[in-house]
Design an enzyme around this catalytic site. Sequence first.
Site, PDB file in Angstrom:
ATOM      1  N   TYR A 154      66.772  49.792  58.978  1.00 43.42           N
ATOM      2  CA  TYR A 154      68.068  50.018  59.253  1.00 43.42           C
ATOM      3  C   TYR A 154      68.446  51.050  58.322  1.00 43.42           C
ATOM      4  O   TYR A 154      67.708  50.987  57.532  1.00 43.42           O
ATOM      5  CB  TYR A 154      69.066  48.639  58.617  1.00 43.42           C
ATOM      6  CG  TYR A 154      70.529  48.676  59.022  1.00 43.42           C
ATOM      7  CD1 TYR A 154      71.510  48.754  60.251  1.00 43.42           C
ATOM      8  CD2 TYR A 154      71.053  49.148  57.230  1.00 43.42           C
ATOM      9  CE1 TYR A 154      72.815  48.797  60.261  1.00 43.42           C
ATOM     10  CE2 TYR A 154      72.622  49.577  58.264  1.00 43.42           C
ATOM     11  CZ  TYR A 154      73.360  48.760  59.305  1.00 43.42           C
ATOM     12  OH  TYR A 154      74.697  49.181  59.635  1.00 43.42           O
ATOM     13  N   ASP A 158      64.093  56.386  53.096  1.00 45.71           N
ATOM     14  CA  ASP A 158      65.572  55.887  52.975  1.00 45.71           C
ATOM     15  C   ASP A 158      65.398  54.932  51.597  1.00 45.71           C
ATOM     16  O   ASP A 158      65.278  53.882  52.353  1.00 45.71           O
ATOM     17  CB  ASP A 158      66.468  55.015  54.166  1.00 45.71           C
ATOM     18  CG  ASP A 158      67.701  54.363  54.058  1.00 45.71           C
ATOM     19  OD1 ASP A 158      67.619  54.527  53.514  1.00 45.71           O
ATOM     20  OD2 ASP A 158      68.828  53.895  55.366  1.00 45.71           O
ATOM     21  N   LYS A 163      73.836  51.500  47.580  1.00 41.68           N
ATOM     22  CA  LYS A 163      73.943  50.253  46.878  1.00 41.68           C
ATOM     23  C   LYS A 163      74.045  49.658  45.294  1.00 41.68           C
ATOM     24  O   LYS A 163      74.589  50.548  44.667  1.00 41.68           O
ATOM     25  CB  LYS A 163      72.604  49.500  47.852  1.00 41.68           C
ATOM     26  CG  LYS A 163      72.993  49.365  49.193  1.00 41.68           C
ATOM     27  CD  LYS A 163      72.373  48.199  49.931  1.00 41.68           C
ATOM     28  CE  LYS A 163      73.205  47.643  50.855  1.00 41.68           C
ATOM     29  NZ  LYS A 163      72.070  47.674  51.648  1.00 41.68           N
TER      30      LYS A 163
HETATM   31  C1  LIG Z   1      72.303  48.797  53.484  1.00 41.42           C
HETATM   32  C2  LIG Z   1      71.879  50.446  54.125  1.00 41.42           C
HETATM   33  C3  LIG Z   1      72.474  51.141  54.765  1.00 41.42           C
HETATM   34  C4  LIG Z   1      73.714  51.350  54.565  1.00 41.42           C
HETATM   35  O1  LIG Z   1      74.686  51.099  53.659  1.00 41.42           O
HETATM   36  P1  LIG Z   1      75.737  51.053  54.233  1.00 41.42           P
HETATM   37  O2  LIG Z   1      76.730  51.037  52.685  1.00 41.42           O
HETATM   38  O3  LIG Z   1      75.827  49.611  54.402  1.00 41.42           O
HETATM   39  O4  LIG Z   1      76.664  52.210  55.175  1.00 41.42           O
HETATM   40  C5  LIG Z   1      70.821  52.359  55.085  1.00 41.42           C
HETATM   41  N1  LIG Z   1      69.741  52.234  54.673  1.00 41.42           N
HETATM   42  C6  LIG Z   1      69.517  50.965  54.019  1.00 41.42           C
HETATM   43  C7  LIG Z   1      67.925  51.508  54.031  1.00 41.42           C
HETATM   44  C8  LIG Z   1      70.394  50.248  53.597  1.00 41.42           C
HETATM   45  O5  LIG Z   1      69.517  48.737  53.697  1.00 41.42           O
END
Ligand SMILES: *Cc1c(COP(=O)(O)O)cnc(C)c1O
Length: 432
Positions: free
Chosen positions: A146, A241, A269
Site C-alpha cells: 500500500y 516507501d 507515521k
Molecule cells: C500508511 C501508509 C501510507 C499512507 O500514509 P497516510 O498517511 O495514511 O496517507 C503509505 N505507505 C505506507 C507503506 C503506509 O503504511
Amino acid sequence: MTLRNDQSKKHFAEAKDIFPGGVNSPVRAFGSVGGQPLFIESAKGPYVYDEDGNQYIDYVNSWGPAIVGHAHPEVIAAVSEQMQKGFSFGAPTRLETELATLVKQLVPSMEMMRFVSSGTEACMSVLRLARGYTGRDKIIKFSGCYHGHADMLLVQAGSGVATLGIPGSPGVPQGATKDTLVAPYNNLNAVRELISQAQDQVAAVILEPIAGNANFIRPTEAFLKGLRELCSEHNILLIFDEVMTGFRVHPNSAQGLYGIKPDLSTFGKVMGGGMPLGAYGGRRDIMERIAPTGPVYQAGTLSGNPLAVMCGLKTLELLNGESFSYSGLADATRSLVEGLSSAAADEGHTFSADSEGGMFGFAFAKAMPTNFEEAQSADIPSFNRFFQGMLSQGVYLAPSAFEAGFVTMAHSNDVIEETIAKAKTVFREMKH
Ligand SMILES: *Cc1c(COP(=O)(O)O)cnc(C)c1O
C-alpha cells in the site's frame, strides 16, 4: 467477559448518519472483523481508553506513529510551547531544517527532502518526481503493498501473477493506472520480465521494504539486492516507501537495516509522532528537479506545519536519546511474538509470528507469508475470533488480518506478559 460498549454504540450510530460507514478511514469501521468499533476518548503510554471508560493495551498505536507511547509528557510540552507561538504560518521555519537535518543524519540517502502532510501525499509526489526526472511513465509496484490512495497506486494484482494494472476502485480511470505494473512481492523474475516488456519506459520501482499492509512480509535479502541491481542497470529509480518502516524497524529505517540505498524514499507515521506529517526525498540531483528549483510542481498550504514538525522532531529526539534503546524495543516486540507463538502452540493452533524492531505480524498459518497471495491464504476466520477474544480481554489489535502491529517504548515487560497471558486464555477459548 464482554466489556461494556454502550457509549461506543451510541457514538457509532450517530457517526454512521454523517460519515460513510461511520468513519473517516475505512479499516477503522471493523468491517473485516465484524462488531462494533471503539470510540476512543484518550490514550496514555501503552493504553487507549474508550468512551465507555474501558482500558485497552494498544497494539495499533495510531497505525504506528505513537512509538514513544501515547501522550509522552516531553512531546506534549514541546508541542504546547510551540502552539503558543501560532499554529501555521505558510512561511519557512527553522524547525523544518532542524527536523530534516536529523532525518538526514539517521537516513543518509535523504540528501534533500520535502515535507508534506501525509504518507499518501509523499508517495504520489515522489512518483510524479520520478516520472518527471526520468521522462518515463511506467511504474512497478508489488501486490499487497500500500502506498496511499492516489489513483495510480490503487491497483489490484491479478491472482499473484504479474499483470498490467487494472483499477482497484471505482472512480479510478483506466488511464490513471495503465502505466502501473504489478509484480508479486519477493519475485525478482517477475520484475525482470516487466522491465524487459516495458522497453525502457519504467521510471521507478516502489515497494515497502518490509510489507506491513498485507500482514508482515519480509523481503529476502536477494530480492532487495536484486532490485537495487536491476534498477541501476536500467536507470530505473528505486523507491523505498518507509512510511510504516521508517524509524520503526531500525534507527536508520529499513534501508539501514538491510544496507540498501534507494534513490528516493518516503516517510510519514513515526516521523510525525502522531501529527499529520510526511516526507519524500533522496538523491540531490533528483530532488533539485522539484519546484521552485526545478519544473516538477508540488506544494502544500500546511506542508511542514510547525506543530507537526515539532511533534516529529521531539519524537525522533526521544528515539535517539538516552532514555530509549531500539534493542530494548526489539526485545519487547520479540518476546511478544514468541509468547504469542508458544501460547498458540500450547493450545494446538497453527500459528506463526514475526517481528522487526517495534513492528510485528502474526498469522493463523504454518509459516509467515512471503507474498500477498500467501497472506490471503491464512485462516482469516480464526484471526477474527482471536481479535474479538483479545478485544474483550482488553487488548486492542489492528482490526484486520492484513495489518501489522506495533509496540511502543511504553510497553513494559509487565504489559507484554499480561498480553501473552490474555492471549493464552483466548487461544484456549477458541478451541470450543
Ligand atoms: C500508511 C501508509 C501510507 C499512507 O500514509 P497516510 O498517511 O495514511 O496517507 C503509505 N505507505 C505506507 C507503506 C503506509 O503504511
